[in-house]
Design a protein around this motif. Structure first.
Motif, PDB file in Angstrom:
ATOM      1  N   THR A  46     -12.379  -5.156   7.843  1.00 15.69           N
ATOM      2  CA  THR A  46     -11.752  -5.318   6.413  1.00 15.69           C
ATOM      3  C   THR A  46     -11.550  -3.967   5.747  1.00 15.69           C
ATOM      4  O   THR A  46     -10.585  -3.651   5.067  1.00 15.69           O
ATOM      5  N   TYR A  49      -9.021  -0.932   6.780  1.00 12.41           N
ATOM      6  CA  TYR A  49      -7.567  -1.191   6.230  1.00 12.41           C
ATOM      7  C   TYR A  49      -7.553   0.101   5.174  1.00 12.41           C
ATOM      8  O   TYR A  49      -6.679   0.525   5.094  1.00 12.41           O
ATOM      9  N   GLY A  87      -0.372  -4.235   6.162  1.00 17.39           N
ATOM     10  CA  GLY A  87       0.439  -5.694   6.079  1.00 17.39           C
ATOM     11  C   GLY A  87      -0.493  -6.679   5.157  1.00 17.39           C
ATOM     12  O   GLY A  87      -1.564  -6.197   4.771  1.00 17.39           O
ATOM     13  N   GLU A  88      -0.054  -7.788   5.163  1.00 14.70           N
ATOM     14  CA  GLU A  88      -0.596  -8.844   4.583  1.00 14.70           C
ATOM     15  C   GLU A  88      -2.045  -9.214   4.983  1.00 14.70           C
ATOM     16  O   GLU A  88      -2.978  -9.523   4.372  1.00 14.70           O
ATOM     17  N   HIS A  89      -2.227  -9.281   6.173  1.00 13.11           N
ATOM     18  CA  HIS A  89      -3.398  -9.710   6.794  1.00 13.11           C
ATOM     19  C   HIS A  89      -4.224  -8.389   7.256  1.00 13.11           C
ATOM     20  O   HIS A  89      -3.751  -7.823   8.364  1.00 13.11           O
ATOM     21  N   LEU A  90      -5.115  -7.750   6.802  1.00 14.50           N
ATOM     22  CA  LEU A  90      -5.950  -6.858   6.916  1.00 14.50           C
ATOM     23  C   LEU A  90      -6.510  -6.475   8.221  1.00 14.50           C
ATOM     24  O   LEU A  90      -6.118  -5.502   8.932  1.00 14.50           O
ATOM     25  N   LYS A  92      -5.513  -8.229  10.999  1.00 19.77           N
ATOM     26  CA  LYS A  92      -4.513  -8.239  12.202  1.00 19.77           C
ATOM     27  C   LYS A  92      -3.748  -6.775  11.818  1.00 19.77           C
ATOM     28  O   LYS A  92      -3.321  -6.174  13.176  1.00 19.77           O
ATOM     29  N   SER A  93      -3.387  -6.124  10.837  1.00 21.09           N
ATOM     30  CA  SER A  93      -2.884  -4.837  10.701  1.00 21.09           C
ATOM     31  C   SER A  93      -3.612  -3.706  11.475  1.00 21.09           C
ATOM     32  O   SER A  93      -3.038  -3.246  12.144  1.00 21.09           O
TER      33      SER A  93
END
Length: 117
Positions: A46, A49, A87-90, A92-93
């Protein structure tokens, strides 16, 4: 100077900046051993990011992030900075732009149960 303050839960962070020679940065995040290995990895992912979005890493093609607890490396991933898209999903990005180099069974299980990786 590369800032590591985004790794708020870390005991310490080591950075080896090899951008001059290899366009690579190695980061070892030493996490507290009271955390589970899965939660330690989740925190580091997290926080990575924000780490990847700082100006101070410009010029790096790849960044390897290792998560250690004591003498144990519980996970490690290498991010291709050119493929990283905020992106929106830390998590996953980050993982979409990464190769997972190492992940302990405990870390794998944590990600699977929480559907994070």
């Amino acid at each position: 100077m590369i800032s590591t303050e985004v790794f708020a839960y870390a005991k310490s962070v080591d950075v080896n900046d090899s951008r001059e020679l290899t366009k690579h940065i190695d980061v070892v995040v030493h996490m507290h051993e009271e955390l589970t290995a899965g939660l330690a990895t989740q925190h580091v992912l997290t926080q990575t990011y924000d780490f990847l979005q700082q100006e101070d890493i410009k010029g790096a093609k790849t960044v390897t992030i290792s998560v250690k607890q004591g003498d144990n490396r519980v996970s490690q991933f290498t991010v291709d900075v050119t493929k990283f898209k905020a992106g929106e999903h830390l998590i996953k990005s980050i993982l979409d732009a990464s190769t997972i180099d190492k992940m302990s069974d405990e870390v794998k299980e944590h990600g699977k149960v929480l559907e994070l990786w």
